[in-house]
Motif scaffolding. Sequence first.
Motif, PDB file in Angstrom:
ATOM      1  N   LEU A 152       0.834  -1.204   0.000  1.00  0.00           N
ATOM      2  CA  LEU A 152       0.000   0.000   0.000  1.00  0.00           C
ATOM      3  C   LEU A 152       0.872   1.258   0.000  1.00  0.00           C
ATOM      4  CD1 LEU A 152      -2.746  -1.042   2.580  1.00  0.00           C
ATOM      5  CD2 LEU A 152      -3.066  -0.705   0.126  1.00  0.00           C
ATOM      6  N   ALA A 153       1.919   1.229   0.825  1.00  0.00           N
ATOM      7  CA  ALA A 153       2.827   2.377   0.865  1.00  0.00           C
ATOM      8  C   ALA A 153       3.549   2.544  -0.466  1.00  0.00           C
ATOM      9  CB  ALA A 153       3.837   2.200   1.999  1.00  0.00           C
ATOM     10  N   GLY A 154       3.878   1.422  -1.125  1.00  0.00           N
ATOM     11  CA  GLY A 154       4.532   1.490  -2.421  1.00  0.00           C
ATOM     12  C   GLY A 154       3.648   2.096  -3.490  1.00  0.00           C
ATOM     13  N   ILE A 155       2.360   1.744  -3.450  1.00  0.00           N
ATOM     14  CA  ILE A 155       1.408   2.339  -4.402  1.00  0.00           C
ATOM     15  C   ILE A 155       1.343   3.848  -4.204  1.00  0.00           C
ATOM     16  CG2 ILE A 155      -1.034   2.458  -5.022  1.00  0.00           C
ATOM     17  CD1 ILE A 155      -1.183  -0.560  -4.278  1.00  0.00           C
ATOM     18  N   GLU A 156       1.305   4.268  -2.937  1.00  0.00           N
ATOM     19  CA  GLU A 156       1.268   5.697  -2.629  1.00  0.00           C
ATOM     20  C   GLU A 156       2.553   6.383  -3.108  1.00  0.00           C
ATOM     21  OE1 GLU A 156       0.859   8.652   1.268  1.00  0.00           O
ATOM     22  OE2 GLU A 156       0.859   6.482   1.509  1.00  0.00           O
ATOM     23  N   LEU A 157       3.693   5.710  -2.912  1.00  0.00           N
ATOM     24  CA  LEU A 157       4.964   6.288  -3.326  1.00  0.00           C
ATOM     25  C   LEU A 157       5.021   6.467  -4.838  1.00  0.00           C
ATOM     26  CD1 LEU A 157       7.843   7.180  -2.507  1.00  0.00           C
ATOM     27  CD2 LEU A 157       8.573   4.822  -2.907  1.00  0.00           C
ATOM     28  N   GLN A 158       4.508   5.482  -5.575  1.00  0.00           N
ATOM     29  CA  GLN A 158       4.494   5.601  -7.037  1.00  0.00           C
ATOM     30  C   GLN A 158       3.719   6.834  -7.475  1.00  0.00           C
ATOM     31  OE1 GLN A 158       3.012   1.533  -7.762  1.00  0.00           O
ATOM     32  NE2 GLN A 158       4.688   1.308  -9.199  1.00  0.00           N
ATOM     33  N   SER A 159       2.595   7.079  -6.824  1.00  0.00           N
ATOM     34  CA  SER A 159       1.769   8.236  -7.165  1.00  0.00           C
ATOM     35  C   SER A 159       2.513   9.537  -6.874  1.00  0.00           C
ATOM     36  CB  SER A 159       0.451   8.174  -6.385  1.00  0.00           C
ATOM     37  OG  SER A 159      -0.318   9.319  -6.613  1.00  0.00           O
ATOM     38  N   LEU A 160       3.126   9.605  -5.691  1.00  0.00           N
ATOM     39  CA  LEU A 160       3.862  10.809  -5.323  1.00  0.00           C
ATOM     40  C   LEU A 160       5.070  11.008  -6.228  1.00  0.00           C
ATOM     41  CD1 LEU A 160       3.803  10.487  -1.436  1.00  0.00           C
ATOM     42  CD2 LEU A 160       2.613  12.211  -2.799  1.00  0.00           C
ATOM     43  N   ASP A 161       5.687   9.896  -6.599  1.00  0.00           N
ATOM     44  CA  ASP A 161       6.873   9.945  -7.450  1.00  0.00           C
ATOM     45  C   ASP A 161       6.565  10.672  -8.761  1.00  0.00           C
ATOM     46  OD1 ASP A 161       9.446   7.545  -7.987  1.00  0.00           O
ATOM     47  OD2 ASP A 161       8.980   9.235  -9.276  1.00  0.00           O
ATOM     48  N   ILE A 162       5.467  10.293  -9.381  1.00  0.00           N
ATOM     49  CA  ILE A 162       5.096  10.872 -10.670  1.00  0.00           C
ATOM     50  C   ILE A 162       4.792  12.360 -10.522  1.00  0.00           C
ATOM     51  CG2 ILE A 162       3.342  10.830 -12.485  1.00  0.00           C
ATOM     52  CD1 ILE A 162       3.109   7.793 -11.946  1.00  0.00           C
ATOM     53  N   ALA A 163       4.124  12.707  -9.428  1.00  0.00           N
ATOM     54  CA  ALA A 163       3.676  14.092  -9.259  1.00  0.00           C
ATOM     55  C   ALA A 163       4.802  15.040  -8.849  1.00  0.00           C
ATOM     56  CB  ALA A 163       2.559  14.146  -8.220  1.00  0.00           C
ATOM     57  N   ASN A 164       5.700  14.567  -7.975  1.00  0.00           N
ATOM     58  CA  ASN A 164       6.606  15.503  -7.330  1.00  0.00           C
ATOM     59  C   ASN A 164       8.094  15.253  -7.554  1.00  0.00           C
ATOM     60  OD1 ASN A 164       4.368  16.776  -6.117  1.00  0.00           O
ATOM     61  ND2 ASN A 164       4.326  15.238  -4.498  1.00  0.00           N
ATOM     62  N   ALA A 165       8.492  13.995  -7.691  1.00  0.00           N
ATOM     63  CA  ALA A 165       9.921  13.702  -7.741  1.00  0.00           C
ATOM     64  C   ALA A 165      10.417  13.729  -9.182  1.00  0.00           C
ATOM     65  CB  ALA A 165      10.197  12.352  -7.102  1.00  0.00           C
ATOM     66  N   LYS A 166      10.817  14.912  -9.640  1.00  0.00           N
ATOM     67  CA  LYS A 166      11.189  15.082 -11.041  1.00  0.00           C
ATOM     68  C   LYS A 166      12.615  14.634 -11.324  1.00  0.00           C
ATOM     69  CE  LYS A 166       7.254  17.061 -12.093  1.00  0.00           C
ATOM     70  NZ  LYS A 166       6.261  16.365 -12.934  1.00  0.00           N
ATOM     71  N   THR A 167      13.504  14.663 -10.321  1.00  0.00           N
ATOM     72  CA  THR A 167      14.898  14.316 -10.547  1.00  0.00           C
ATOM     73  C   THR A 167      15.190  12.918  -9.996  1.00  0.00           C
ATOM     74  OG1 THR A 167      15.700  15.187  -8.439  1.00  0.00           O
ATOM     75  CG2 THR A 167      15.505  16.749 -10.281  1.00  0.00           C
ATOM     76  N   ILE A 168      16.257  12.323 -10.524  1.00  0.00           N
ATOM     77  CA  ILE A 168      16.663  11.001 -10.047  1.00  0.00           C
ATOM     78  C   ILE A 168      17.063  11.063  -8.577  1.00  0.00           C
ATOM     79  CG2 ILE A 168      18.387   9.167 -10.304  1.00  0.00           C
ATOM     80  CD1 ILE A 168      16.241   9.168 -12.464  1.00  0.00           C
ATOM     81  N   GLN A 169      17.743  12.146  -8.169  1.00  0.00           N
ATOM     82  CA  GLN A 169      18.128  12.247  -6.769  1.00  0.00           C
ATOM     83  C   GLN A 169      16.905  12.227  -5.858  1.00  0.00           C
ATOM     84  OE1 GLN A 169      19.965  15.481  -3.674  1.00  0.00           O
ATOM     85  NE2 GLN A 169      21.016  15.333  -5.660  1.00  0.00           N
ATOM     86  N   LYS A 170      15.854  12.962  -6.243  1.00  0.00           N
ATOM     87  CA  LYS A 170      14.643  12.972  -5.421  1.00  0.00           C
ATOM     88  C   LYS A 170      13.983  11.600  -5.389  1.00  0.00           C
ATOM     89  CE  LYS A 170      13.450  17.886  -5.845  1.00  0.00           C
ATOM     90  NZ  LYS A 170      12.465  18.872  -6.375  1.00  0.00           N
ATOM     91  N   GLN A 171      13.995  10.918  -6.523  1.00  0.00           N
ATOM     92  CA  GLN A 171      13.400   9.580  -6.557  1.00  0.00           C
ATOM     93  C   GLN A 171      14.210   8.611  -5.692  1.00  0.00           C
ATOM     94  OE1 GLN A 171      12.374   8.238 -10.545  1.00  0.00           O
ATOM     95  NE2 GLN A 171      11.934  10.329 -11.174  1.00  0.00           N
TER      96      GLN A 171
END
Length: 498
Positions: free
Chosen positions: A303-322
């Motif tokens: 469940l946390a991974g699904i949430e992370l995937q969503s946040l990743d697409i929206a906010n983490a634009k750089t590889i470092q942030k991901q």
Amino acid sequence: MKRLIDLPHSDARTHLLKCSSYYNGDFPNYISFQGILNDVADFMKDNDYFEFKSDNPDIFTGVNYSFVANKDGRFAWRPLELMHPAIYVSLVNLVCSADNWKHIVTKFSEFDGGVVECCSSPVLSVDEETDKAAQITNWWQKVEQRSLAYSLQFSHILHSDVTDCYGSIYTHSIAWAMHGLDEAKKGKKDYKLLGNRIDRHIQAGRYGQTNGISQGSLLMDFIAEMVLGYVDQQISSELKQSSDFKILRYRDDYRIFANSDERCEFILKVISDKLRSVGLKLNVGKTSLSTNVVSGAVKEDKLAGIELQSLDIANAKTIQKQLLRLHNFGRRHPNSGALRRLAGELHSKIVKIKEAPDDLDIQVAIAADIALVSPTTFPAIAGILSHLIAFAEKPEKERLWSGVQKKMARVPHNGYLEVWLQRVTKPKAVGIEFVSDEPLCKIVNGQEANLWVNDWISSTDLKKALDVSKIVISPPENASEAVPPEEIELFNKNAASY
């Protein structure tokens, strides 16, 4: 997908003699045990290992090869075993003879239909997926999806699993499963009984121990299912069929569905009592009760991974942030299935980068720290690191890889990690000498090393068939500098399933 138990005996033998069945983990693609398995099987034909022994193997230590995967970077280890190929082939021959296979199939049909629904019978792929991928898909369909469906009927879900299941199984209980307790007790010295012969094979590679079976092969998964199926039968004889509860079992993991705390706890006590009879006990630390079946049906890390995937697409634009998001996730859910999947997905993204990042050192440092905390992610993290460090000039590559090696050296007793560290430092473009006491790494380096003790074998030809140099099937120096995703990912088609 198709169940192993549904195959004809000859097809089952062929499947169990595949390298991916002999060891169901991940090794670099220049390592394969298929050649040894083929040569040993060709030499032994349908014979038992007893035909080629000078001494009983169970008087020797180190007959099976044991190596370790560290789970938390500190004190939690998963012991893995590569069974001695002669004993493995002999056991496959025994299990897959026409009469014995018929007996086993009959017993598994008797285990079915009780109050415990087994969802972990070994399966094999019928399309382009790997067999391991098919097993994961089977788990998703039969356990997670069915659990969600049960939320209409039940208000409570109780999770529990067995502590050190493979390491604790009482090997004599295999005969109980195959012949019933009374017949097995009467014939405990009768080696005409299939269960006793299976038991003898397992003890042969493990210094005569009667507690524990090897972990790491499909064959041992299958034998574990024999014992756990027998336990299912004992549970069913006490609980009887009823509409007020359901039990799903995936190998040593149990899910109980009911409509009250009391009913769940009573059923768990019955399961615990029956497991204890074969040397197993439930893990109190991993037992949990939820009054919301939907939230309890899906693992917290998923469940946390699904949430992370969503946040990743929206906010983490750089590889470092991901990488930082993945690092934070790994701290909260170390060595979880979701973390491994997310690391594999990030690897697939990073291979598309065409230019060296300005913050290369920082990205390497974050990725290495993820693997330090969760060493089982290292194949995917190694892929990430290999692509990033490939951008550096030769002196910088040596500096960065040396830093990674020193950091990962803090993980104690982890042969699995060392095999993958060797994979990413061995290619010509990197060219760093990887010094390790791990026998698998020594063999890859062309050094003398033994995986299995063969002193009990009388046949010179069988010993030749066991030549460990054959496990290196291509020059490791010629491996690609950057690890491609397909070398480490189980599958892509059903990635969202686990």
